[in-house]
Scaffold this active site. Sequence first.
Site, PDB file in Angstrom:
ATOM      1  N   GLU A  66     -75.199 133.831  -2.601  1.00  0.00           N
ATOM      2  CA  GLU A  66     -76.423 133.063  -2.413  1.00  0.00           C
ATOM      3  C   GLU A  66     -77.079 133.619  -1.162  1.00  0.00           C
ATOM      4  OE1 GLU A  66     -78.627 129.071  -1.218  1.00  0.00           O
ATOM      5  OE2 GLU A  66     -77.033 129.996  -0.077  1.00  0.00           O
TER       6      GLU A  66
ATOM      7  N   ASP B 142     -72.040 130.522  -0.420  1.00  0.00           N
ATOM      8  CA  ASP B 142     -73.183 129.863   0.209  1.00  0.00           C
ATOM      9  C   ASP B 142     -73.682 130.671   1.408  1.00  0.00           C
ATOM     10  OD1 ASP B 142     -74.694 127.266   0.233  1.00  0.00           O
ATOM     11  OD2 ASP B 142     -73.879 127.151   2.268  1.00  0.00           O
TER      12      ASP B 142
END
Length: 564
Positions: free
Chosen positions: A288, A227
């Site tokens: 990401e 993330d």
Amino acid sequence: MTSTQDAAIPVAATGTHLPAPGSEWWRTAVIYQIYPRSFADANGDGLGDLPGITAHLGALADLGVDAVWLSPFMVSPQNDAGYDVADYCDVDPIFGTLADFDEMLATAHGLGIRVIVDLVPNHSSDQHRWFQEALASAPGSPERARYIFRDGRGEHGDLPPNNWESVFGGPMWDRITEPDGTPGQWYLHIFDSSQPDFDWTNEEVREEFRRILRFWLDRGVDGFRVDVAHGLMKKDGLPDYTPPADGDSMGGEDDDVPYWGQPEVHEIYRDWHEVLAAYDGDRALCAEAWLPTPDKTALWVRPDEMNQAFNFPYAMTDWNAPALRLVISESLRAFSAVGAPSTWVLSNHDVIRHASRLALTGESPQGEGIGPLSVAQPIPELGLRRARAASTVMLALPGSAYVYQGEELGLPEVIDIPDAARQDPTWFRTDHEKYGRDGCRVPIPWTAGSPASGFNDTGAAWLPQPAGWDDYARDVEARDPDSTLSLYRRLLAERRAHGLGSAPFTWIPGHRDDVLAFEVGDVTVIANVGTEPVELPAGSILVSSEPFEGRALPADTAVWLIPA
Ligand code: NOJ
């Protein structure tokens, strides 16, 4: 009409796409994103869970995916739907237990499906033990040094340390009350105030994340989706930064955004590369990282760093042939240049589902979402038609493709969620100005005529399902040869049979500007992105995004064919 197609293709991307080194599974895999809250709910509390996933993995094997990525299921107060982690090495009871996780993993592996878990290293929850210790400790203490605490500006320190704006709206800083009750320091949070950013210059933070990686690797996971992989390092001195008025939160191509893509972030992934390399079985790291170009994104997948990065420049490209040609060419060039596969993605839990996004009546910047009062509204039939064509193009492209749960059913964005049911922090932090991402997160339908369309057997759902959800139910679509589910099954089967994930790619010149035409391996792909029919070359049609008669490819339709 004369063709301008050739002119739009950068020279480096024409001709054969260089085969990437190695044959690791992640170079070509189709990876299905499970959003655990909304996938399947075994205990009937309205929120999906790990036993629900285990029970439905057979459907994913049947679909033909190679791997699944699970959005976070770790201990979390769920202020940002699990992207606010309070304990990285345990399962939140709302999703089950570590034993449920192990069972899910073993079941997936038994079906030949690999499993990637979500790792959230940029920030924790404010309920994480470390943050609670930081609050209870003095400024300058080792406990505070795990996060980014600073004194405020102004005579009394009552102004935030700089002018950064949170991605979810409002300031990126919140002020704490010191243990003695006085107004205190400020801490940085790129996202919600309940998501304090770690200080990645601190070796203790680095060591803790090595431990967390090993915890899940030891359990047998095949990799991590990382993330906010571009956010961990902040520019020295935390200088003020005002994004361009018309820019989005990624920043423009040449912007140096002091909290995105700072060069020091790459050291962290070189270190993690070593951690994963000590394990067998090609464990993978996927970044990401919301960056404006494929070239910038490719920096995350240099040979000694991560393995994949989400191709957001591709995901955010409109249904427009010249723009798609350019981003596909640029992606193949940029990722091959570093020996990495390109990834391809159209939907996820942060963007408007592509069955709605590809036919909006106006602009809708990423992350703002759409609701009943939005100016931009989807045109449902056109959106679904384009989505099916776009997926038909995407799943032919060499590299690795991501499929977000429900897109294989053609699910649209849910627009009419009642205000009182909305959950995304964006909705609250912008005083209800931006709807946020709830519309793509609604629990998915499995069986028509069942409670919650088969999401569970009680009918409860953490976000209300709209009327008509049964029409998209998997059992209904499984019986219909023209359904979106049947299309995805064919695409995945033929992609595998023809080895498209690692096949050479070449643009086919001589087509109209609004037509995408390429060869990948022995398959020819033609997509009509315009409004006039396109005469197809001779050959047998392997897959078509829509049923049609004759050889004239209708608008917003794509085919795979084997040339005569
Ligand atoms: C990206 C995740 O995909 C998104 O859902 C989340 O809100 C932010 N990172 C913060 O963790």
